[in-house]
Design a protein around this motif. Structure first.
Motif, short mmCIF file in Angstrom:
data_model
loop_
_atom_site.label_atom_id
_atom_site.label_comp_id
_atom_site.label_asym_id
_atom_site.label_seq_id
_atom_site.Cartn_x
_atom_site.Cartn_y
_atom_site.Cartn_z
N GLY A 1 1.52 -13.84 -2.25
CA GLY A 1 1.80 -12.59 -1.55
C GLY A 1 0.97 -11.48 -2.17
N TRP A 2 1.43 -10.25 -1.99
CA TRP A 2 0.73 -9.08 -2.52
C TRP A 2 1.44 -8.59 -3.79
N VAL A 3 0.67 -8.15 -4.77
CA VAL A 3 1.25 -7.64 -6.01
C VAL A 3 0.52 -6.37 -6.45
N ILE A 4 1.25 -5.53 -7.14
CA ILE A 4 0.68 -4.42 -7.91
C ILE A 4 1.03 -4.71 -9.36
N ARG B 1 0.83 -1.21 0.00
CA ARG B 1 0.00 0.00 0.00
C ARG B 1 0.87 1.26 0.00
N ARG B 2 2.03 1.21 0.64
CA ARG B 2 2.93 2.37 0.59
C ARG B 2 3.41 2.61 -0.84
N TYR B 3 3.79 1.55 -1.52
CA TYR B 3 4.23 1.70 -2.91
C TYR B 3 3.09 2.15 -3.81
N HIS B 4 1.89 1.64 -3.56
CA HIS B 4 0.76 2.06 -4.38
C HIS B 4 0.48 3.55 -4.21
N SER B 5 0.60 4.04 -2.99
CA SER B 5 0.41 5.47 -2.75
C SER B 5 1.42 6.30 -3.53
N ARG B 6 2.65 5.80 -3.62
CA ARG B 6 3.67 6.51 -4.37
C ARG B 6 3.36 6.50 -5.87
N LEU B 7 2.81 5.39 -6.36
CA LEU B 7 2.41 5.34 -7.76
C LEU B 7 1.29 6.33 -8.04
N VAL B 8 0.31 6.37 -7.14
CA VAL B 8 -0.80 7.31 -7.30
C VAL B 8 -0.30 8.75 -7.29
N ALA B 9 0.76 9.00 -6.51
CA ALA B 9 1.33 10.34 -6.43
C ALA B 9 2.17 10.71 -7.64
N GLY B 10 2.37 9.75 -8.56
CA GLY B 10 3.04 10.06 -9.81
C GLY B 10 4.42 9.47 -9.99
N GLU B 11 4.91 8.68 -9.04
CA GLU B 11 6.24 8.08 -9.23
C GLU B 11 6.19 7.00 -10.31
N GLY C 1 -6.78 -1.92 -18.38
CA GLY C 1 -6.49 -1.46 -19.73
C GLY C 1 -5.00 -1.27 -19.91
N MET C 2 -4.61 -0.86 -21.10
CA MET C 2 -3.20 -0.64 -21.41
C MET C 2 -2.59 0.37 -20.44
N PHE C 3 -1.49 0.00 -19.82
CA PHE C 3 -0.70 0.83 -18.91
C PHE C 3 -1.45 1.20 -17.63
N GLU C 4 -2.59 0.59 -17.40
CA GLU C 4 -3.28 0.80 -16.13
C GLU C 4 -2.59 0.02 -15.02
N VAL C 5 -2.70 0.55 -13.80
CA VAL C 5 -2.07 -0.05 -12.63
C VAL C 5 -3.15 -0.49 -11.65
N SER C 6 -2.98 -1.69 -11.13
CA SER C 6 -3.98 -2.24 -10.21
C SER C 6 -3.81 -1.70 -8.80
N GLU C 7 -4.83 -1.87 -8.00
CA GLU C 7 -4.70 -1.74 -6.56
C GLU C 7 -3.82 -2.90 -6.06
N PRO C 8 -3.32 -2.85 -4.84
CA PRO C 8 -2.63 -4.04 -4.30
C PRO C 8 -3.56 -5.25 -4.32
N VAL C 9 -3.08 -6.36 -4.86
CA VAL C 9 -3.87 -7.58 -5.02
C VAL C 9 -3.27 -8.67 -4.15
N ARG C 10 -4.11 -9.33 -3.36
CA ARG C 10 -3.62 -10.43 -2.54
C ARG C 10 -3.72 -11.73 -3.33
#
Length: 430
Positions: free
Chosen positions: A214-217, A149-159, A201-210
């Motif tokens: 383990g967990w994946v984005i 979830r920390r990494y996902h927040s960074r992706l949402v923030a534009g990293e 869709g193309m280049f879309e990023v998922s939420e963290p998936v269990r």
């Protein structure tokens, strides 16, 4: 059946009733070998494993090679049975664990199946389209949800996804391919992973998936679709797609069910016994599996009746012993045993309690349990008899002799009409 003796079943179902059995379809008969059927499920489960081990691509040549391989396996297993190899202690121990695993998996399926709905026509057509598509993905993998979830927040923030992949996997120099998985198929990867990836869709990023690992984005990099989807092809595969989707739905609900189930048990590892065991597990050699000598050392150094885990149900305390854990140890994910022994113990506990529940619910005669037992024991017996043959040339001679006297009937028309490999399932619900 005495309800007082069915603590685990009560926990799962809230009553003493046995859930309705889940339907099981092994698919078409591709060949008959001395009266034994080589069905579609047997072929594709072993075929996917073979492709993963050899690096072959799925094409008509590879399929015919593996059809011959599968027939050879069946012939060797039949010879092993006739030679009395099923009476060895090693085989009997293996058979017992495989039976317990099949019982537990089937009980869980039935318990979940009892509470879920069916598959709609629109879901079937959607699965048909997805099973004719390959998706190229990149992933970030985590063991802990909080880190995901920390990494996902960074992706949402534009990293940048690739930059974060290099950070996560600690690459020595920046690598643009980090996290890239190449193509995946709809029924060829973890169920939760597939559902997430194939809905992006193309280049879309998922939420963290269990997932089960383990967990994946996930980020989709590209797609490859079959441009021709016909109604006749859909109708030919509709029954099979229904079976695959039902299994997927059971698996996804089952994973959530198991997590809740284990929380209800409130398992407590007994630290004194765990601390005795842990060095033997974390000190295992970094190999593909536990060596017999290492397993024997653990057996010799630990008291089998020692209580490894206590768990609770309805105010009563139950014991999970060292002996019960060691029964499952050779079949647990080896990396998990070495690096996360506590998680491996939890997995073994789960296997044991569901096996008990499956036994008490009388699933030993269930068609899928019997199919799965035939599948795993066929390969075990074939490997056992191979181990008695000193050279490849002698093995080839043995197989030729078995083929010369065998009654083998291949349904060539059905075999040629099989759907693409990536529309087939994995077995593994353990």
């Amino acid at each position: 059946m005495d309800c007082l003796k069915l603590g685990l079943i009560l926990l799962l179902l809230g009553s003493c009733s046995k859930p309705e059995p889940v339907g099981f379809d092994a698919g078409a008969s591709l060949a008959v070998v001395n009266g034994a059927v080589l069905d579609e499920q047997f072929f594709f489960d072993s075929y996917i494993d073979w492709l993963n081990r050899t690096g072959y691509n799925d094409d008509s040549t590879a399929r015919y090679i593996h059809l011959d391989n599968a027939i050879d396996v069946m012939l060797l297993a039949q010879e092993a049975r006739e030679s009395g190899m099923m009476s060895s202690q090693a085989y009997l121990d293996y058979e017992r664990v495989m039976r317990d695993g099949a019982l537990g998996g089937r009980f869980l399926q039935a318990a979940v199946f009892d509470t879920m709905g069916g598959i709609t026509e629109s879901q079937l057509r959607d699965a048909f389209e997805k099973s004719n598509r390959k998706v190229y993905v990149r992933q970030l993998y985590f063991r802990e949800e909080s880190q995901a979830r920390r990494y996902h927040s960074r992706l949402v923030a534009g990293e940048d996804f690739v930059a974060l992949a290099n950070e996560l996997y600690e690459t020595s120099v920046f690598d643009s391919s980090t996290g890239f998985m190449d193509d995946i198929s709809y029924f060829g990867v973890d169920d939760a992973f597939a559902e997430a990836a194939f809905n992006l869709g193309m280049f879309e990023v998922s939420e963290p998936v269990r997932t089960r690992q383990g967990w994946v984005i996930i980020r989709v990099e590209n797609m490859n679709r079959n441009p021709i989807l016909t109604e006749s092809a859909y109708q030919n595969r509709r029954k099979r797609l229904y079976s695959l989707l039902m299994e997927r739905k059971v698996n996804l609900l089952g994973d959530a069910y198991v997590r809740g189930f284990m929380q209800e048990l409130q398992p407590a590892i007994q630290q004194d016994v765990y601390q005795q065991m842990e060095p033997y597990l974390t000190g295992l050699t970094p190999d593909a599996r536990i060596a017999p000598s290492e397993f024997q050392v653990i057996q010799q150094q630990l008291e089998p009746t020692s209580v490894l885990v206590l768990y609770t149900h309805d105010g009563e305390t139950h014991e999970f012993t060292v002996s019960q854990f060691l029964k499952w140890l050779p079949y647990l994910p080896y990396a998990e045993v070495r690096t996360r022994p506590g998680a491996a113990i939890g997995r073994a506990l789960r296997n044991e309690v569901f096996a008990i529940a499956g036994e008490d619910a009388a699933y030993a005669s269930d068609p899928k349990v019997q199919w799965q037992m035939n599948y795993v024991t066929t390969f075990r017996l074939a490997n056992d008899i191979r181990a008695t043959i000193p050279s490849d040339s002698l093995l080839a001679e043995t197989i030729k002799e078995l083929r010369d006297k065998a009654d083998i009937q291949v349904n060539t028309e059905v075999f040629r009409s099989l759907a693409p490999m990536y529309s087939m399932p994995r077995m593994g619900n353990q």
